[in-house]
Scaffold this active site. Structure first.
Site, PDB file in Angstrom:
ATOM      1  N   LYS A   1       0.867  -1.195   0.000  1.00 27.30           N
ATOM      2  CA  LYS A   1       0.000   0.000   0.000  1.00 27.30           C
ATOM      3  C   LYS A   1       0.888   1.224   0.000  1.00 27.30           C
ATOM      4  O   LYS A   1       1.991   1.207   0.533  1.00 27.30           O
ATOM      5  CB  LYS A   1      -0.885   0.015   1.249  1.00 27.30           C
ATOM      6  CG  LYS A   1      -2.102   0.892   1.103  1.00 27.30           C
ATOM      7  CD  LYS A   1      -3.193   0.183   0.331  1.00 27.30           C
ATOM      8  CE  LYS A   1      -4.410   1.051   0.116  1.00 27.30           C
ATOM      9  NZ  LYS A   1      -5.571   0.274  -0.351  1.00 27.30           N
TER      10      LYS A   1
ATOM     11  N   GLY B   1     -19.870   7.437   2.789  1.00 31.77           N
ATOM     12  CA  GLY B   1     -18.849   7.482   1.733  1.00 31.77           C
ATOM     13  C   GLY B   1     -19.538   7.239   0.412  1.00 31.77           C
ATOM     14  O   GLY B   1     -20.271   6.248   0.247  1.00 31.77           O
TER      15      GLY B   1
ATOM     16  N   GLY C   1     -17.995   7.665  -2.943  1.00 30.58           N
ATOM     17  CA  GLY C   1     -17.009   7.859  -4.013  1.00 30.58           C
ATOM     18  C   GLY C   1     -17.038   6.677  -4.960  1.00 30.58           C
ATOM     19  O   GLY C   1     -18.101   6.099  -5.215  1.00 30.58           O
ATOM     20  N   ASN C   2     -15.887   6.275  -5.441  1.00 27.10           N
ATOM     21  CA  ASN C   2     -15.825   5.169  -6.399  1.00 27.10           C
ATOM     22  C   ASN C   2     -16.526   3.930  -5.836  1.00 27.10           C
ATOM     23  O   ASN C   2     -17.436   3.377  -6.461  1.00 27.10           O
ATOM     24  CB  ASN C   2     -14.355   4.863  -6.730  1.00 27.10           C
ATOM     25  CG  ASN C   2     -14.232   3.623  -7.607  1.00 27.10           C
ATOM     26  OD1 ASN C   2     -14.575   2.517  -7.185  1.00 27.10           O
ATOM     27  ND2 ASN C   2     -13.773   3.793  -8.822  1.00 27.10           N
ATOM     28  N   ALA C   3     -16.121   3.512  -4.659  1.00 25.41           N
ATOM     29  CA  ALA C   3     -16.673   2.274  -4.092  1.00 25.41           C
ATOM     30  C   ALA C   3     -18.149   2.472  -3.697  1.00 25.41           C
ATOM     31  O   ALA C   3     -19.024   1.711  -4.126  1.00 25.41           O
ATOM     32  CB  ALA C   3     -15.831   1.846  -2.893  1.00 25.41           C
ATOM     33  N   GLY C   4     -18.421   3.492  -2.895  1.00 24.95           N
ATOM     34  CA  GLY C   4     -19.772   3.678  -2.354  1.00 24.95           C
ATOM     35  C   GLY C   4     -20.823   3.969  -3.420  1.00 24.95           C
ATOM     36  O   GLY C   4     -21.881   3.321  -3.458  1.00 24.95           O
TER      37      GLY C   4
HETATM   38  P1  NAD Z   1     -13.026   7.861  -3.236  1.00 27.34           P
HETATM   39  O1  NAD Z   1     -11.982   8.889  -3.067  1.00 27.34           O
HETATM   40  O2  NAD Z   1     -13.535   7.580  -4.601  1.00 27.34           O
HETATM   41  O3  NAD Z   1     -14.283   8.193  -2.303  1.00 27.34           O
HETATM   42  C1  NAD Z   1     -14.182   8.458  -0.932  1.00 27.34           C
HETATM   43  C2  NAD Z   1     -15.532   8.960  -0.464  1.00 27.34           C
HETATM   44  O4  NAD Z   1     -15.521   9.109   0.954  1.00 27.34           O
HETATM   45  C3  NAD Z   1     -15.924  10.327  -1.031  1.00 27.34           C
HETATM   46  O5  NAD Z   1     -17.305  10.350  -1.291  1.00 27.34           O
HETATM   47  C4  NAD Z   1     -15.601  11.285   0.126  1.00 27.34           C
HETATM   48  O6  NAD Z   1     -16.359  12.468   0.077  1.00 27.34           O
HETATM   49  C5  NAD Z   1     -16.011  10.416   1.274  1.00 27.34           C
HETATM   50  N1  NAD Z   1     -15.446  10.806   2.556  1.00 27.34           N
HETATM   51  C6  NAD Z   1     -14.217  11.277   2.837  1.00 27.34           C
HETATM   52  N2  NAD Z   1     -14.105  11.513   4.160  1.00 27.34           N
HETATM   53  C7  NAD Z   1     -15.300  11.158   4.696  1.00 27.34           C
HETATM   54  C8  NAD Z   1     -15.821  11.150   6.002  1.00 27.34           C
HETATM   55  N3  NAD Z   1     -15.067  11.536   7.039  1.00 27.34           N
HETATM   56  N4  NAD Z   1     -17.101  10.712   6.183  1.00 27.34           N
HETATM   57  C9  NAD Z   1     -17.877  10.309   5.151  1.00 27.34           C
HETATM   58  N5  NAD Z   1     -17.428  10.299   3.898  1.00 27.34           N
HETATM   59  C10 NAD Z   1     -16.162  10.725   3.678  1.00 27.34           C
HETATM   60  O7  NAD Z   1     -12.415   6.528  -2.561  1.00 27.34           O
HETATM   61  P2  NAD Z   1     -12.862   5.031  -2.802  1.00 27.34           P
HETATM   62  O8  NAD Z   1     -11.947   4.442  -3.808  1.00 27.34           O
HETATM   63  O9  NAD Z   1     -14.328   4.970  -2.959  1.00 27.34           O
HETATM   64  O10 NAD Z   1     -12.440   4.377  -1.394  1.00 27.34           O
HETATM   65  C11 NAD Z   1     -13.328   4.348  -0.286  1.00 27.34           C
HETATM   66  C12 NAD Z   1     -12.913   3.207   0.637  1.00 27.34           C
HETATM   67  O11 NAD Z   1     -12.971   1.987  -0.110  1.00 27.34           O
HETATM   68  C13 NAD Z   1     -11.504   3.301   1.183  1.00 27.34           C
HETATM   69  O12 NAD Z   1     -11.453   2.759   2.492  1.00 27.34           O
HETATM   70  C14 NAD Z   1     -10.713   2.421   0.248  1.00 27.34           C
HETATM   71  O13 NAD Z   1      -9.521   1.936   0.845  1.00 27.34           O
HETATM   72  C15 NAD Z   1     -11.719   1.333   0.018  1.00 27.34           C
HETATM   73  N6  NAD Z   1     -11.444   0.532  -1.175  1.00 27.34           N
HETATM   74  C16 NAD Z   1     -11.446   1.102  -2.419  1.00 27.34           C
HETATM   75  C17 NAD Z   1     -11.142   0.296  -3.500  1.00 27.34           C
HETATM   76  C18 NAD Z   1     -11.173   0.833  -4.914  1.00 27.34           C
HETATM   77  O14 NAD Z   1     -10.998   0.026  -5.840  1.00 27.34           O
HETATM   78  N7  NAD Z   1     -11.406   2.096  -5.135  1.00 27.34           N
HETATM   79  C19 NAD Z   1     -10.828  -1.061  -3.332  1.00 27.34           C
HETATM   80  C20 NAD Z   1     -10.861  -1.598  -2.056  1.00 27.34           C
HETATM   81  C21 NAD Z   1     -11.165  -0.786  -0.980  1.00 27.34           C
END
Ligand code: NAD
Length: 413
Positions: free
Chosen positions: A105, A216, A218-221
């Protein structure tokens, strides 16, 4: 409120599984720290002509099962301990889904919202120059994470290939499609989680139309919200870094995603009521999906959680203390190292396609993803039953034993 250290949390989980599976002491000692971690300084000449120096990290936790693999996070809360914890979780995750990779990471301490596109590109390229010697398709392969995306992966790949003097597409995953990315990688984390939810709701009898809250978006949510919305779940709350939107009759997720794309946040969406802060624990919902940062459910707020199923789309969103309370309440938790493994599974499939320079249609990628996620879910469930424990410890039993076996096979005891 006690500030949680994610790495201490990861060690606490490792200690718990050591006792459950009777892990060899010599292996346990080696699994308590990353094999390698570096801290780098990345100078960036900002648009105003002044140089700003950013701090970054890359941690390689364990490569017994294959090259390290893990995302790069750009966030102001990144720390050495956080990157170490995330690389440990990646190690167990790749083992749970049984792909031939280890766990890595990376992260940079930065608020991307304060950077111009030009500065962001310079930082992304600077980070790769700083860690260049440590990464590569058969050593350690970065991918996107919080506040990094396909565009940033493209800059990073270009920087890597320019230094290498040749094309090495498998050195970075999560790339745009026309640079060797895989179909479905963009929503793979969410899709993988959706497959596990299909199996979990059957186990505990959650019915169509169940209510879901997302912390959350973003991409995942947002991608998971869209998949669940299309399957007739009722998405009732969505939070992001700026606040929350709620509609207990159900949010229109297509319109909400459009609103977020246009305004940068879920707040002020006309199809719901805007609330301050992270509102997901204020209402009772059938399914709660933490999809942002670590520590979201901790000992100070765990009593507020009113749900039947938690899907850890984020990494480490529940502290070990809070986890114990939720287990006592009989809330089923699909743990991060299973629930969000779809991202790394499709990253692995991306590497396979890069190696063959031959690209698959989306259906083929999704078929493989579903096969691996379903198999992993069932194996985790078997371990949970075997040890009469939580799904988290079932997943740890599977992942840590596989890593331990690879270490034994290599004679690293
Ligand atoms: P992202 O940057 O696309 O989205 C993050 C989201 O979280 C955004 O909507 C942001 O506004 C929100 N956020 C930030 N701080 C916050 C808070 N304090 N309270 C509520 N919302 C908040 O990131 P992502 O890729 O969606 O990653 C989110 C989680 O999923 C992380 O823990 C990441 O490690 C995990 N994850 C992502 C992937 C991937 O492929 N993208 C894979 C495995 C795990």
């Amino acid at each position: 409120m006690k500030k949680n250290n994610p790495f201490e949390n990861s060690l606490e989980q490792l200690e718990e599984i050591k006792n459950i599976i009777n892990l060899d002491d010599n292996i346990y000692e080696q699994l308590k720290s990353p094999q390698k971690i570096i801290e780098v300084s990345i100078p960036v000449k900002m648009d105003d002509g002044k140089v700003k120096v950013f701090k970054g990290y890359r941690s390689q936790y364990n490569d017994a099962r294959g090259p390290n693999k893990g995302g790069i996070r750009f966030h102001y809360n990144v720390s050495r301990e956080e990157v170490m914890a995330l690389s440990a979780w990646m190690t167990w995750k790749t083992a749970v889904v049984d792909i031939p990779l280890g766990g890595g990471k990376g992260g940079v301490i930065v608020n991307t919202k304060e950077l111009s596109d030009n500065e962001l590109e310079k930082l992304s390229r600077g980070y790769i120059r700083a860690i260049y010697k440590m990464i590569g398709s058969d050593v350690d392969v970065p991918a996107p994470d919080i506040y990094t995306d396909a565009r940033i992966m493209a800059w990073m790949l270009d920087e890597y290939e320019q230094i290498a003097g040749r094309h090495v597409k498998g050195a970075i995953t999560g790339k745009p499609l026309n640079l060797g990315g895989s179909k479905a990688r963009g929503f793979a984390t969410a899709q993988g989680a959706a497959y596990t939810i299909d199996l979990a709701v059957e186990k505990i009898g959650i019915k169509k139309g169940a209510t879901v809250a997302f912390n959350g978006f973003g991409n995942a949510g947002a991608n998971l919200a869209k998949i669940m919305f299309d399957k007739d779940y009722k998405i009732v709350i969505a939070s992001d870094s700026r606040g929350s939107i709620i509609n207990m009759d159900g949010l229109n997720v297509d319109q909400l995603i459009k609103h977020k794309e246009e305004t940068g946040s879920v707040i002020n969406f006309s199809g719901g009521e805007t609330k301050e802060g992270h509102y997901c624990m204020e209402e009772e919902v059938d399914i709660l999906v933490p999809a942002a940062l670590e520590d979201y459910i901790n000992i100070d707020n765990v009593q507020k959680v009113k749900t039947r199923l938690i899907v850890e789309l984020a990494n480490g969103p529940i502290t070990p203390e809070a986890d114990k309370v939720l287990n006592k309440k009989n809330i089923l938790i699909i743990p991060d190292i299973l629930a969000n493994a779809g991202g790394v599974v499709v990253s692995y499939l991306e590497q396979v396609q890069n190696a063959y320079a031959f690209y698959w249609p989306e259906e083929k990628v999704l078929t493989k993803l579903k096969e691996l996620m379903d198999k992993s879910f069932n194996e985790v469930w078997e371990q949970k039953e075997k040890y009469n424990t939580s799904m988290r410890m079932g997943a740890y039993a599977l992942g840590v034993s596989r890593v331990a076996q690879a270490m034994k096979d290599r004679g690293r005891v």
